[in-house]
Write a protein that holds these residues in place. Structure first.
Motif, mmCIF file in Angstrom:
data_model
loop_
_atom_site.group_PDB
_atom_site.id
_atom_site.type_symbol
_atom_site.label_atom_id
_atom_site.label_comp_id
_atom_site.label_asym_id
_atom_site.label_seq_id
_atom_site.Cartn_x
_atom_site.Cartn_y
_atom_site.Cartn_z
ATOM 1 N N ALA A 102 0.831 -1.203 0.000
ATOM 2 C CA ALA A 102 0.000 0.000 0.000
ATOM 3 C C ALA A 102 0.863 1.248 0.000
ATOM 4 N N GLY A 103 2.005 1.186 0.708
ATOM 5 C CA GLY A 103 2.916 2.323 0.739
ATOM 6 C C GLY A 103 3.480 2.647 -0.633
ATOM 7 N N VAL A 104 3.798 1.633 -1.403
ATOM 8 C CA VAL A 104 4.301 1.864 -2.757
ATOM 9 C C VAL A 104 3.208 2.451 -3.637
ATOM 10 N N GLY A 105 1.976 1.982 -3.444
ATOM 11 C CA GLY A 105 0.869 2.569 -4.196
ATOM 12 C C GLY A 105 0.719 4.047 -3.897
ATOM 13 N N ALA A 106 0.826 4.406 -2.594
ATOM 14 C CA ALA A 106 0.753 5.818 -2.206
ATOM 15 C C ALA A 106 1.939 6.601 -2.750
ATOM 16 N N LEU A 107 3.122 5.979 -2.750
ATOM 17 C CA LEU A 107 4.327 6.628 -3.280
ATOM 18 C C LEU A 107 4.189 6.915 -4.773
ATOM 19 N N ALA A 108 3.727 5.914 -5.515
ATOM 20 C CA ALA A 108 3.568 6.085 -6.961
ATOM 21 C C ALA A 108 2.555 7.181 -7.285
ATOM 22 N N HIS A 109 1.504 7.247 -6.468
ATOM 23 C CA HIS A 109 0.480 8.273 -6.691
ATOM 24 C C HIS A 109 0.999 9.658 -6.314
ATOM 25 N N GLN A 110 1.691 9.759 -5.163
ATOM 26 C CA GLN A 110 2.149 11.050 -4.662
ATOM 27 C C GLN A 110 3.297 11.611 -5.489
ATOM 28 N N LEU A 111 4.167 10.730 -5.996
ATOM 29 C CA LEU A 111 5.362 11.179 -6.697
ATOM 30 C C LEU A 111 5.176 11.236 -8.208
ATOM 31 N N LEU A 112 4.439 10.270 -8.756
ATOM 32 C CA LEU A 112 4.315 10.169 -10.212
ATOM 33 C C LEU A 112 2.899 10.383 -10.729
ATOM 34 N N GLY A 113 1.936 10.426 -9.824
ATOM 35 C CA GLY A 113 0.560 10.610 -10.248
ATOM 36 C C GLY A 113 -0.090 9.358 -10.785
ATOM 37 N N LEU A 114 0.543 8.193 -10.583
ATOM 38 C CA LEU A 114 -0.031 6.935 -11.064
ATOM 39 C C LEU A 114 -1.159 6.477 -10.145
ATOM 40 N N PRO A 115 -2.123 5.758 -10.647
ATOM 41 C CA PRO A 115 -3.138 5.160 -9.769
ATOM 42 C C PRO A 115 -2.463 4.259 -8.748
ATOM 43 N N THR A 116 -2.956 4.254 -7.533
ATOM 44 C CA THR A 116 -2.300 3.504 -6.456
ATOM 45 C C THR A 116 -2.203 2.010 -6.756
ATOM 46 N N PHE A 117 -3.207 1.458 -7.420
ATOM 47 C CA PHE A 117 -3.190 0.016 -7.649
ATOM 48 C C PHE A 117 -2.116 -0.387 -8.659
ATOM 49 N N VAL A 118 -1.725 0.523 -9.553
ATOM 50 C CA VAL A 118 -0.693 0.210 -10.549
ATOM 51 C C VAL A 118 0.666 0.035 -9.873
ATOM 52 N N GLY A 119 1.029 1.013 -9.013
ATOM 53 C CA GLY A 119 2.286 0.904 -8.290
ATOM 54 C C GLY A 119 2.325 -0.316 -7.392
ATOM 55 N N GLY A 120 1.210 -0.595 -6.723
ATOM 56 C CA GLY A 120 1.151 -1.746 -5.839
ATOM 57 C C GLY A 120 1.302 -3.063 -6.579
ATOM 58 N N LEU A 121 0.693 -3.153 -7.746
ATOM 59 C CA LEU A 121 0.761 -4.386 -8.531
ATOM 60 C C LEU A 121 2.177 -4.653 -9.029
ATOM 61 N N LEU A 122 2.836 -3.632 -9.552
ATOM 62 C CA LEU A 122 4.206 -3.789 -10.032
ATOM 63 C C LEU A 122 5.151 -4.172 -8.889
#
Length: 353
Positions: A102-122
């Motif tokens: 979940a932290g990576v999902g939040a990181l991807a969203h906060q830093l790159l604007g990606l949907p949280t589930f995309v960062g979490g899945l990768l």
């Protein structure tokens, strides 16, 4: 796996606790920063308990040869209570991996604007791939990432101290599950150590000597104190960021985009190391308890990684604030039982000698 010394043990000891909640400031602020000056005392108390119990756990592993949490805590003849310990251990390891994802999902969203589930899945996919290497892969990850985590965190702490001066936050505990600074400290130490049993205990039999246990835990505690002090200095200097999902990333973003990117990489490394350790420990425990799963070594890793991703969709901050304190109070009971077990083993050995 080759024999390891104090340094590698210290890096592994610190690494399994330096996850998204710790390095991002979310966990440290909720458990310590929100108590102001008393939070400093709470942090020192938590690290003291964590270190003492860590030494006890590793020495117990060397004395008994037990790797599993239930046997280390209760001994070999504890009956049905061992199943409760195993269940709680598996639940806590799963929750830690879920929180990291979940932290990576939040990181991807906060830093790159990606949907949280995309960062979490990768992220979950990468963790699953590395976790297939087992215990040796975990130690290698910590040996590479923890020194970098400590160095970058310390740099931010020195910067905050020079620019904003010394600050320890404000006494405004917002989480009713924390209670007082003492209960928050004990809860923090308990759930971290209980989650780390399956990660750290197997390293005891790979130590070069008994003396290396003390040195390794001391190195690990020093790293944890260094990172925690640096993080709390930064968030206390700019408390407006304390409510962010990732307070330290928000702090770095307020300084410059370059520093935000740098701290984003730091967070990713921290989350990756802790997630790998949690997934390795989780799947190893499942294989030890089930012959069916042990016959299919890759399946538990892939399945658990997928379930961690699904759980991560609940949200990072909410998971840290609810799951960690609740499991911490439950874990404290088992830390006491492990201490009693250690005393019994030492007493039996003294009688034989």
């Amino acid at each position: 796996m080759k024999k390891i010394g104090s340094l590698k043990l210290g890096l592994s000891f610190a690494g399994c606790f330096l996850g998204a909640g710790y390095v991002s400031g979310q966990e440290l602020w909720q458990f310590f920063g929100s108590f102001g000056t008393l939070g400093v005392a709470g942090l020192l108390l938590a690290l003291l308990v964590l270190s003492a119990a860590g030494v006890l756990m590793l020495k117990l592993n060397r004395l008994t040869g037990y790797d599993e949490a239930d046997k280390l805590i209760l001994g070999g003849k504890a009956g049905i209570l061992r199943h409760a310990v195993t269940f709680l251990e598996l639940l806590l390891l799963f929750c830690i991996g879920t929180v990291m994802t979940a932290g990576v999902g939040a990181l991807a969203h906060q830093l790159l604007g990606l949907p949280t589930f995309v960062g979490g899945l990768l992220f979950a996919s990468a963790v699953a791939a590395v976790s297939l290497a087992g215990l040796s892969g975990m130690v290698s990850v910590f040996s590479a990432t923890v020194p970098l985590l400590c160095l970058i965190s310390l740099s931010f702490g020195v910067y905050a101290l020079c620019r904003f001066g010394f600050s320890v936050g404000s006494s405004d505990p917002g989480n009713p599950l924390m209670g007082s600074w003492v209960s928050a400290a004990l809860s923090f130490a308990s759930y971290n150590l209980f989650a780390g049993i399956a990660v750290i205990a197997p390293l005891g039999r790979h130590m070069k000597s008994s003396r290396s246990v003390f040195g390794g835990v001391l190195v690990g505690a020093g790293i944890l104190l260094c990172v925690a002090g640096s993080v709390l200095l930064c968030v206390s200097a700019a408390p407006k960021y304390a409510d962010a999902e990732l307070p330290m990333l928000a702090f770095a973003s307020g300084l410059s985009p370059i520093l935000a990117a740098l701290y984003g990489v730091l967070l990713l490394l921290a989350m990756f190391g802790t997630s790998v350790s949690a997934l390795v420990a989780l799947t190893n425990t499942l294989k030890l308890k089930s012959r069916t799963l042990s016959a299919h070594p890759k399946a538990p890793t892939l399945l658990c990684a997928a379930l961690m991703f699904c759980g991560s969709l609940y949200g990072f901050g909410d998971l840290v604030g609810f799951v960690y304190p609740l499991l911490g109070y439950l874990s404290f009971v088992f830390i006491i039982l492990m201490t009693i077990h250690y005393i019994k083993v030492k007493h039996e050995q003294n009688n034989l000698s």
